[in-house]
Write a protein that holds these residues in place. Structure first.
Motif, PDB file in Angstrom:
ATOM      1  N   UNK A   1     -10.662 -17.046  -9.641  1.00 23.39           N
ATOM      2  CA  UNK A   1      -9.789 -15.902  -9.378  1.00 23.39           C
ATOM      3  C   UNK A   1      -9.049 -16.089  -8.044  1.00 23.39           C
ATOM      4  N   UNK A   2      -9.697 -16.773  -7.091  1.00 22.89           N
ATOM      5  CA  UNK A   2      -9.075 -16.973  -5.771  1.00 22.89           C
ATOM      6  C   UNK A   2      -7.816 -17.828  -5.901  1.00 22.89           C
TER       7      UNK A   2
ATOM      8  N   UNK B   1       7.283   1.309 -11.976  1.00 22.18           N
ATOM      9  CA  UNK B   1       6.798   1.292 -10.593  1.00 22.18           C
ATOM     10  C   UNK B   1       5.949   2.518 -10.271  1.00 22.18           C
ATOM     11  N   UNK B   2       6.415   3.686 -10.693  1.00 18.51           N
ATOM     12  CA  UNK B   2       5.762   4.925 -10.245  1.00 18.51           C
ATOM     13  C   UNK B   2       4.735   5.474 -11.235  1.00 18.51           C
TER      14      UNK B   2
ATOM     15  N   UNK C   1       0.920   1.730 -11.943  1.00 18.89           N
ATOM     16  CA  UNK C   1      -0.257   2.331 -11.288  1.00 18.89           C
ATOM     17  C   UNK C   1      -1.308   2.797 -12.297  1.00 18.89           C
TER      18      UNK C   1
ATOM     19  N   UNK D   1      -5.108   1.228 -12.562  1.00 17.31           N
ATOM     20  CA  UNK D   1      -6.323   2.053 -12.509  1.00 17.31           C
ATOM     21  C   UNK D   1      -7.230   1.724 -13.693  1.00 17.31           C
TER      22      UNK D   1
ATOM     23  N   UNK E   1      -8.789  -1.845 -13.291  1.00  8.39           N
ATOM     24  CA  UNK E   1      -9.844  -1.897 -12.277  1.00  8.39           C
ATOM     25  C   UNK E   1     -11.109  -1.228 -12.786  1.00  8.39           C
TER      26      UNK E   1
ATOM     27  N   UNK F   1     -12.653  -3.709 -15.068  1.00 10.54           N
ATOM     28  CA  UNK F   1     -13.157  -4.867 -14.326  1.00 10.54           C
ATOM     29  C   UNK F   1     -14.516  -4.555 -13.708  1.00 10.54           C
TER      30      UNK F   1
ATOM     31  N   UNK G   1      -5.149  -7.875 -14.137  1.00  7.94           N
ATOM     32  CA  UNK G   1      -5.109  -7.059 -12.919  1.00  7.94           C
ATOM     33  C   UNK G   1      -4.325  -7.763 -11.815  1.00  7.94           C
TER      34      UNK G   1
ATOM     35  N   UNK H   1      -0.790  -6.434 -10.356  1.00  5.61           N
ATOM     36  CA  UNK H   1      -0.729  -6.153  -8.921  1.00  5.61           C
ATOM     37  C   UNK H   1       0.504  -6.815  -8.317  1.00  5.61           C
ATOM     38  N   UNK H   2       0.745  -8.066  -8.723  1.00 11.80           N
ATOM     39  CA  UNK H   2       1.915  -8.771  -8.229  1.00 11.80           C
ATOM     40  C   UNK H   2       3.217  -8.158  -8.717  1.00 11.80           C
TER      41      UNK H   2
ATOM     42  N   UNK I   1       3.721  -5.045  -9.522  1.00 15.35           N
ATOM     43  CA  UNK I   1       3.935  -3.771  -8.822  1.00 15.35           C
ATOM     44  C   UNK I   1       4.414  -4.022  -7.389  1.00 15.35           C
ATOM     45  N   UNK I   2       3.812  -5.010  -6.744  1.00 20.23           N
ATOM     46  CA  UNK I   2       4.232  -5.330  -5.373  1.00 20.23           C
ATOM     47  C   UNK I   2       5.715  -5.687  -5.357  1.00 20.23           C
TER      48      UNK I   2
ATOM     49  N   UNK J   1       7.709  -2.582  -5.737  1.00 19.88           N
ATOM     50  CA  UNK J   1       7.622  -1.703  -4.561  1.00 19.88           C
ATOM     51  C   UNK J   1       8.398  -2.247  -3.368  1.00 19.88           C
ATOM     52  N   UNK J   2       8.925  -3.443  -3.517  1.00 15.31           N
ATOM     53  CA  UNK J   2       9.772  -3.981  -2.455  1.00 15.31           C
ATOM     54  C   UNK J   2      11.163  -3.366  -2.581  1.00 15.31           C
TER      55      UNK J   2
END
Lengths: 693, 693
Positions: B215-216, B281-282, B286, B290, B293, B296, B324, B328-329, B331-332, B335-336
């Motif tokens: 995962x890393x 995005x909104x 999200x 949720x 996660x 997970x 996930x 996450x990526x 959404x990031x 959000x930019x």
């Protein structure tokens, strides 16, 4: 469950989200079994006499009270020697262990034993409180609040008189002075504490021994955990000389034995109405769990960056995991229709009795008020701008302090009054390490969350992001701030409003942007709390009238006495014995070979031949405990230490709103086990000998 | 990112939540660099000629298409030998590896090499599709939908004609026949596939090699992963004889080299309006995060039950973690503020041009329609009653099938039409193992979630729980159901409606309780989809009119051609080389000694002296890929295999809605690296030799 309570202060800690909001206390006078967390100024004398044939004396209770301490990091403890030794849980001390660790000195993994006084390590920001006296100030508080005041005015009047009482007490005695709201606002008591702020680490085992079985075994029983740590309080640079400390009982506990727990349960909601529980079930707990899972994944991901990252994030990750597991269990309990039906049955009966009594009937409105307030609380759930980052918390508190200090003492936000100044400064100027990489990850996630909650087009969000994405912006702020330098924080705190307003520090700037919104939200929440307090005061009045007196208030992270018996229980048709021993620990490790968190430390294997393997290690009892009781001493009829609370089993997770002694149990480390380990595994015979002396 | 696309079928898979809803395609004719996922019946001939001086011929493209396959488990692959060898990713095959594993034979951990044809292991429910032909049926579909039909009628008319076209095609050709919606509803194409349902495992490395860095390292580059597996298609119980398969290029790739990717990108949203992206995005992302996660943490907790539990839950946990991280990526990126400003700038320009053109101006309403639909979609987000449990999915599909079979073919829900029957039955009657302990945990969490979403007092919830808590109720249902027995499932499927209605199986009962709600919600969502389709058809029309033609439709998990060059990139001022080798893998392992997931398998160390350590292992290129492309062959100008797509770097995560070749890269295993490993590490020289032959 690690029943560790992180104190809720408005913005000081970053763990606000982990506690349930609303400072409610309450009574439950229809008691079940060994239910109850009693006030030291209102002890259950008759119950103890009739149920357990125990005559509690004032001297016995005073000695136990003065031998008990509260940890400001969230937890309980006790004095256990004349020269200042303090016993608590490893998981209560872990906050300090974490702050004292470095890449080269990993106290969390490796444990610690001071071989002499000189080797003891000073905690950077720990404060221990010893409860010196309790005074009922209900009449004085109530007299200061106008009968016809609206909630906002009532709140301000109440806040002002409380600040005044605290400050007068502090000025006249020098003691930390806190006015506590009890029975949901029906009573106010002034607690005076002696503070110890020079606290040093004496001995801690390895996490592998303290948290043996890890997240998998957390909440489970049988257990085999040495969740214990010894610290020492100092005065004037020397070990404190203590008059009151607990003697050590060197006998293992037997089934059926009566025991007492003296500690600081954090928060219960037993007074909650059915509508309030519905809010917990359908709104609050699902919301908190989403939040916790988000933070758990975030911290796990951070830990993947390597061994040092893992070390830096570990204490916080464990706290989050513990809370997530606890709330999961609480929610499961509330989602069981039978739990709810039981609560509803009692409430229906009570409301019927009230309706039948003309003098009580008007009080029934309070239930409607509570129902209405739950909706308002649900709307406020995701409104916090209290970002979970140590640097941000420091900045926000600095900004708030600068503004609050321009006001008269009695008009300030509660944590900025004169009486609390010392404690506040200790936290603000703590030398505990802050890690920029961890702060960046945490702040980025909080900015991302702020966008999710408020929308990316929100004016405040646009201002804060300054045209950048959350990650980039967080990195920029953390790289630019000087809030990780204690001298700079001191400069701001000492300089006051003018200096803070002039600061171009980007974290201070972020806090200033969020300050108005923080104040707006806090005001709304405080108004809700005030109205809820008023409603629960009426509910307490009605309940007491119908069911009689003699109960205990809901938990408020203040000192309480609980009691119970050492007793096993039946689980899925199998009898669980109440005690375990060292032999069981080795067997448990062998049964889970190769599984993470099930390796005992090598010191244990090296010492195996020296150990008396039949020595008691853990035990369960029926005493009524909750988060915050972690580290509480367990004493016998003679007031001697027999154990150390560290957990509740999974069946006890509903204790927040429902006590039961059918299967729910408090889990403790045995006093005899602690002494055996210190002497034979950690080879500190002098320390072992000094326990209880 | 593991760019594995789990196919979205309405209730068949339990992974519905992992894909974004709404079957939208679209065009983006203002292309950037090597942007584009082209249809095989509309190839970018001119672009390839002008940008890369490459003349694409029909024969070249046909050979590549017929050498490419799609996995029904979600992913891509290619034929690589005349006797049926199929190359894909280990992580695409992992679903099958998981289903073929037992406590005694852990294919996931230990890998697998068949030493002879007899040792090859048959997958329990894998279906591979080879794309045989594409036919444009837009006119026929549109002719069947009345111009003035309301959305519900239009949807039904469209569904009916599509079912009819598919069935006619299936009856006349025997091929799997799917009508695909392209360009957001502006075009409909009929795809005919040859199906392979006897697929056997030939070779798989250990997960430690395939997912080296775990995962890393997921999404990161440089990488050193042998994310490859070989299977073989059979016909009539014998290895299939293939006319089309890819030759193997034995030369390492050089920087700047032109390469092609032939695979099945799952879903992109490049046509999305700014309002639709705002919804992602909104609201949507999200919400999905949720959910992910939550699952997970649930799966992590289940894994704590021991080694066997870990094995059982592993494949699902990995899929969740991968999703996930991907979301996450995404959404990031959204959000930019800069990403959004870029999208908005283009849309504003387009809308201005439309407003200036009287013939186009009426089309501008479509943007308003989309904006309105996003609010409706947000309201539907948590409405699913499609519980994530294998046994429940089987039960729900059985219940739906029984009812759908009583209707004419063209009125059925899309996955129950005659044309799809074989594929449906293969999934319903799969012999893949189902684990009661895992099912219980999953179902309990879904019941708990249902309470959270609908409230505990909801009639349906009360009925389902039958007075018990979620855990107790889930345990009871899983213990009581026979849906884990294939013969019982066959009995229900064969028996039809009468038999299903008579069944007292508790999981069937649960599905029957939820069926009406499932149908109600699905109908609402399908109506929203239909209106969105109509709006995007207009948007496509307007966009094409303003910006010109020559683009490609958004991804639809159908075969597409992408292209790009092998090229490094600059990251934080550092140049990242485009290729890695085996020597780098050993260095990477040494650099992360002691970290989880960074141990290479012992076979690798044993083979180290035999290996040519300079052999190329991974490389990056600029081709436009997305989830679903996992396992896609990468070929050179001669159509020879040079690599195997397995990932995108972290900068590519915005590719769902925005292509860029500045830093975003597709990550592949090198063909030469696969051959070197099979020959020298896994010591299967005959297999290595047969690759490409």
């Amino acid at each position: 469950m690690k029943i560790h309570q992180r104190i809720r202060t408005a913005v000081m800690t970053t763990t606000v989200m982990l506690t349930l909001s609303g400072a409610l206390g309450g009574t439950a006078v229809t008691l079940y079994g060994d239910e109850g967390m009693y006030l030291f100024n209102d002890l259950p004398k008759e119950t103890l006499k009739s149920r357990h044939d125990f005559e509690i004396t004032q001297a016995w209770a005073d000695h136990l009270r003065l031998s008990s301490v509260r940890f400001n990091s969230g937890g309980s403890g006790s004095f256990v020697s004349s020269d200042g030794l303090v016993l608590t849980n490893h998981h209560v001390a872990s906050d300090t262990l974490h702050k004292l660790s470095t890449p080269e000195r990993n106290l969390i993994d490796d444990g610690f034993t001071a071989r002499s006084i000189d080797e003891e390590l000073k905690a950077p920001d720990l404060e221990l409180n010893q409860l010196h006296s309790i005074e009922n100030v209900t009449d004085r508080v109530n007299a200061a609040v106008d009968d016809d005041a609206d909630p906002e005015t009532a709140f301000k009047q109440r806040r002002a008189i409380i600040a005044t009482i605290e400050n007068e007490s502090f000025e006249s005695t020098g003691f930390r002075s806190d006015v506590i709201t009890l029975f949901g606002g029906a009573q106010y008591h002034l607690y005076r504490y002696k503070k110890y702020t020079d606290v040093r680490l004496v001995w801690a085992p390895e996490t592998a021994a303290a948290f043996f079985g890890g997240d998998a075994d957390n909440f489970e029983y049988p257990r085999y955990n040495l969740d214990a740590t010894l610290m020492r309080v100092y005065e004037d640079g020397k070990p404190a000389k203590l008059e009151h400390f607990l003697a050590w009982n060197d006998q293992p506990l037997q089934g059926g034995e009566l025991v007492f727990v003296s500690g600081n349960p954090g928060r219960t909601q037993r007074i909650y109405t059915v509508d309030a529980l519905r809010y917990l079930r359908d709104d609050r707990l699902p919301y908190v769990l989403d939040y916790l899972r988000r933070k758990e994944i975030l911290m796990q991901q951070f830990s993947l960056n390597g061994a040092e990252a893992k070390r830096r994030g570990r204490d916080e990750l464990f706290g989050i995991q513990n809370a997530r597991k606890a709330y999961t269990g609480m929610l499961a309990g509330l989602q069981n229709p039978q739990t709810f039906a039981a609560k509803k049955g009692r409430e229906d009966k009570l409301l019927a009795a009230i309706a039948d009594d003309a003098s009580l009937a008007p009080l029934a409105d309070a239930w409607q008020d509570v129902a209405k307030l739950q909706k308002e609380k649900a709307d406020m759930l995701d409104q916090s701008v209290n970002l979970r980052s140590s640097l941000f918390s420091l900045a926000m508190n600095t900004v708030l302090l600068a503004e609050e200090d321009t006001k008269p003492n009695e008009q300030r936000l509660s944590e900025f009054t004169d009486a609390g100044r010392e404690s506040l400064l200790q936290r603000l100027l703590s030398t505990a390490p802050i890690y920029d990489d961890l702060e960046t990850v945490k702040l980025a996630d909080e900015l991302s969350r702020l966008i999710e909650v408020r929308g990316a087009d929100d004016d405040l969000v646009v201002e804060i992001l300054a045209g950048k994405g959350p990650r980039e912006r967080a990195a920029e702020i953390v790289a630019g701030t000087r809030m990780n330098e204690v001298p700079y924080r001191k400069e701001l705190v000492d300089g006051g409003r003018a200096v803070v307003l002039q600061s171009d520090d980007p974290m201070i700037q972020l806090a200033r942007w969020l300050e108005p919104e923080y104040r707006r939200i806090r005001e709304i929440n405080e108004k809700i709390d005030e109205r809820e307090r008023q409603a629960y005061a009426k509910i307490t009045e009605a309940t007491t009238a119908v069911e009689g007196t003699g109960g205990y208030p809901d938990a408020t992270f203040t000192l309480r006495l609980a009691f119970g018996t050492v007793n096993g229980y039946d689980e899925d048709g199998k009898w669980i014995e109440p005690t375990t021993d060292f032999a069981g620990a080795f067997t448990h490790a062998a049964d889970h070979e190769g599984q993470e968190d099930f390796d005992l430390p090598s010191r244990w294997y090296d010492a195996k031949d020296r150990l008396d393997l039949s020595t008691q290690l853990n035990f369960v009892c029926t005493a009524d405990i909750i988060g915050g009781n972690s580290g509480s001493p367990v004493v016998d009829r003679d007031g001697k230490l027999v154990g150390l609370i560290f957990d509740g089993n999974i069946q006890s997770l509903t204790a927040d709103y429902l006590y039961s002694d059918e299967q729910a149990r408090a889990v403790s480390v045995s006093a005899v086990g602690i002494r055996e380990a210190i002497e034979k595994i950690y080879q500190a015979p002098d320390l072992a000998k000094s326990l209880g002396q």
